[in-house]
Design an enzyme around this catalytic site. Structure first.
Site, mmCIF file in Angstrom:
data_model
loop_
_atom_site.group_PDB
_atom_site.id
_atom_site.type_symbol
_atom_site.label_atom_id
_atom_site.label_comp_id
_atom_site.label_asym_id
_atom_site.label_seq_id
_atom_site.Cartn_x
_atom_site.Cartn_y
_atom_site.Cartn_z
ATOM 1 C CE LYS A 20 -11.057 -8.664 -26.996
ATOM 2 N NZ LYS A 20 -10.815 -9.859 -27.826
ATOM 3 C CB THR A 23 -7.370 -7.487 -29.828
ATOM 4 O OG1 THR A 23 -8.305 -7.343 -31.004
ATOM 5 C CG2 THR A 23 -6.073 -6.457 -30.291
ATOM 6 C CD GLU A 73 -9.044 -12.406 -28.163
ATOM 7 O OE1 GLU A 73 -10.095 -12.035 -27.829
ATOM 8 O OE2 GLU A 73 -8.232 -12.170 -29.497
HETATM 9 C C1 LIG Z 1 -13.901 -4.255 -34.674
HETATM 10 C C2 LIG Z 1 -13.122 -5.281 -34.601
HETATM 11 O O1 LIG Z 1 -12.414 -5.704 -35.702
HETATM 12 N N1 LIG Z 1 -12.718 -6.074 -33.533
HETATM 13 C C3 LIG Z 1 -12.157 -7.134 -33.381
HETATM 14 C C4 LIG Z 1 -11.316 -7.977 -34.081
HETATM 15 C C5 LIG Z 1 -10.686 -8.660 -33.764
HETATM 16 N N2 LIG Z 1 -10.384 -8.932 -32.515
HETATM 17 C C6 LIG Z 1 -11.079 -8.440 -31.553
HETATM 18 O O2 LIG Z 1 -10.999 -8.463 -30.361
HETATM 19 N N3 LIG Z 1 -11.887 -7.476 -31.780
#
Ligand SMILES: CC(=O)Nc1cc[nH]c(=O)n1
Length: 103
Positions: A20, A23, A73
Site C-alpha cells: 500500500k 492513502t 491501495e
Molecule cells: C484512520 C483513517 O482514516 N484511515 C484511512 C483513511 C483513508 N485511507 C486510509 O488508507 N486510511
C-alpha cells in the site's frame, strides 16, 4: 510522542510490506507536503508502527479513482470505492497522498 497520521490497523501489514503506497484522505488531511516525514500509527490504539515520507499530495474527485489508485491501495477498484464510501460517505473532494516507508 504524537503520530502525524493514522491508518486503520487492518492496513498496517500492507503498509509495512510496501503493498500500500497511497492513502486517500479528505481536506482535513490534505496539508501533508512532499518530503514531510510522518510518524504513523494505528487509528484504533494510536500505536506507532512506522515512519512514512510523503511523495506527493494530489486532489482527486471520487469519480476519478481508477485502477492505478486501486493497485497502489492493494485493492480492486470496487473494494477501494467501497472503503472510501464507508470512511467518507457522500464526499467527492478527496486527496491522494503518495508515500514511501523510510523506517
Ligand atoms: C484512520 C483513517 O482514516 N484511515 C484511512 C483513511 C483513508 N485511507 C486510509 O488508507 N486510511
Amino acid at each position: 510522542m504524537q503520530n502525524d497520521i493514522t491508518f486503520f490497523a487492518r492496513f498496517e501489514p500492507d503498509i509495512l510490506a510496501g503493498r500500500k503506497t497511497i492513502t486517500i484522505r479528505d481536506a482535513a488531511e490534505s496539508h501533508f507536503q512532499p518530503g514531510q516525514r510522518l510518524r504513523t500509527g494505528r487509528y484504533e490504539d494510536n500505536g506507532y508502527f512506522c515512519t512514512l515520507e510523503v511523495i506527493s499530495t494530489t486532489p482527486v474527485a471520487l469519480n476519478e479513482l481508477n485502477d492505478e489508485h486501486a493497485r497502489q491501495e492493494n485493492m480492486t477498484l470496487a473494494e477501494l470505492r467501497q472503503v472510501i464510501a464507508e470512511i467518507y460517505p457522500g464526499l467527492n473532494e478527496l486527496y491522494v497522498i503518495a508515500f514511501k516507508r523510510i523506517s
